[in-house]
Design an enzyme around this catalytic site. Structure first.
Site, PDB file in Angstrom:
ATOM      1  N   GLU A 149     -47.536 -59.549  14.457  1.00 15.38           N
ATOM      2  CA  GLU A 149     -46.599 -60.342  15.245  1.00 15.38           C
ATOM      3  C   GLU A 149     -46.706 -59.917  16.699  1.00 15.38           C
ATOM      4  O   GLU A 149     -46.618 -58.719  17.006  1.00 15.38           O
ATOM      5  CB  GLU A 149     -45.179 -60.143  14.720  1.00 15.38           C
ATOM      6  CG  GLU A 149     -44.130 -60.982  15.413  1.00 15.38           C
ATOM      7  CD  GLU A 149     -42.730 -60.700  14.885  1.00 15.38           C
ATOM      8  OE1 GLU A 149     -41.769 -61.163  15.525  1.00 15.38           O
ATOM      9  OE2 GLU A 149     -42.605 -60.009  13.853  1.00 15.38           O
ATOM     10  N   ASP A 172     -33.250 -59.007  19.735  1.00 19.52           N
ATOM     11  CA  ASP A 172     -33.965 -57.736  19.791  1.00 19.52           C
ATOM     12  C   ASP A 172     -33.044 -56.604  20.235  1.00 19.52           C
ATOM     13  O   ASP A 172     -32.238 -56.760  21.145  1.00 19.52           O
ATOM     14  CB  ASP A 172     -35.163 -57.839  20.744  1.00 19.52           C
ATOM     15  CG  ASP A 172     -36.203 -58.805  20.236  1.00 19.52           C
ATOM     16  OD1 ASP A 172     -36.696 -58.575  19.123  1.00 19.52           O
ATOM     17  OD2 ASP A 172     -36.507 -59.786  20.935  1.00 19.52           O
TER      18      ASP A 172
END
Length: 274
Positions: A52, A63
């Site tokens: 990824e 995140d």
């Protein structure tokens, strides 16, 4: 929707070998783009199944602090979307590498132009996209563009996603389903919630797509706890953290890349331990 793809082929291969897929995450441009390319090579040599690639964004959606900091470091060095695509496109023997999946904010795609972004993603060798700020049940138009290009659109499903909405999300998903392990942001955690297995079992009744679990995965024992209910695991913060010493000058890029490779080999071994 794509009928067959490199991503689908990976999960088919893993299923035939009765093992789980391992997918590490990298922030493109941290510490710089040449190092990102070296990390892709190192992870490929370690035997990972997919990789990824996070596109740095100044306002990341889900995140945690480790990945946010890595995005800031990359942006401070002047990393751009075009630069990331150019770097990935320069990789030789791309077909011999694991499939690359872009994690990118829709704000970036919109600014670039969806058609232009998807065309560049295809040229750069990406096999799929994860778009965390595009509501999965509102992705019909964008999914058509992605599927028409022969790419997969991986959708995220959280433990808090209602069943009816999950079904709408899955209508525009391909490749695999990114299963968020816990409500919250990415980051290393001690253990995974007990209710995760039940959530995965419920998802399995709703889709035939492989289920890959991310957010909080950082240890081989986490893989063991998911065996039998998930087809893959995704690790981000635990890998990105291994690159932090470069920024403070306590490690060289070569040393940090080697540390990432060693960690990846441990996780690959755990995924292959049937």
């Amino acid at each position: 929707m794509t009928e067959s793809s490199r991503i689908a082929d990976v999960f088919t291969h893993c299923r035939e070998q009765r093992r789980m897929a391992f997918m590490p995450f990298l922030s493109a441009g941290d510490p710089d783009l040449p190092a990102t390319l070296a990390l892709i090579r190192e992870l490929s040599d370690a035997g990972v199944d997919l990789i990824e690639i996070g596109f740095p964004y100044s306002d990341p959606i889900a995140d945690g602090p480790v990945i946010q900091a890595s995005y800031s470091r990359a942006l401070d060095r002047g990393v751009t979307v075009a630069g990331i695509f150019d770097a990935l496109e320069s990789l030789e023997d791309r077909e011999s590498l694991p499939p690359l999946v872009g994690m990118v904010a829709y704000a970036i795609i919109y600014r670039t132009g969806p058609d232009t972004f998807i065309t560049r993603a295809k040229q750069a060798g990406l096999s799929g996209l994860i778009v965390p700020d595009l509501p999965g049940d509102e992705a019909e138009e964008f999914s058509r563009l992605v599927f028409a290009a022969g790419l997969d659109l991986i959708q995220l499903v959280a433990p808090t996603t209602p069943e009816q909405r999950t079904r709408r999300i899955l209508e525009h998903a391909s490749g695999f389903v990114y299963c968020i392990s816990i409500a919250g942001t990415t980051g290393v955690r001690e253990g995974l919630p007990e209710e995760l297995r039940l959530h995965l079992q419920q998802l399995r009744s709703q889709t035939t797509l492989p289920l890959a679990v991310g957010f909080g995965i950082s240890r081989p024992e986490h893989v063991d706890s998911l065996r039998g209910v998930a087809e893959g695991v995704i690790v981000g913060s635990a890998i990105v953290r291994l690159l932090e010493p470069i920024a403070v000058g306590t490690s060289t890029p070569a040393e940090a890349i080697a540390a990432v490779g060693a960690f990846a080999r441990q996780m690959v071994a755990a995924c292959r331990n049937t």
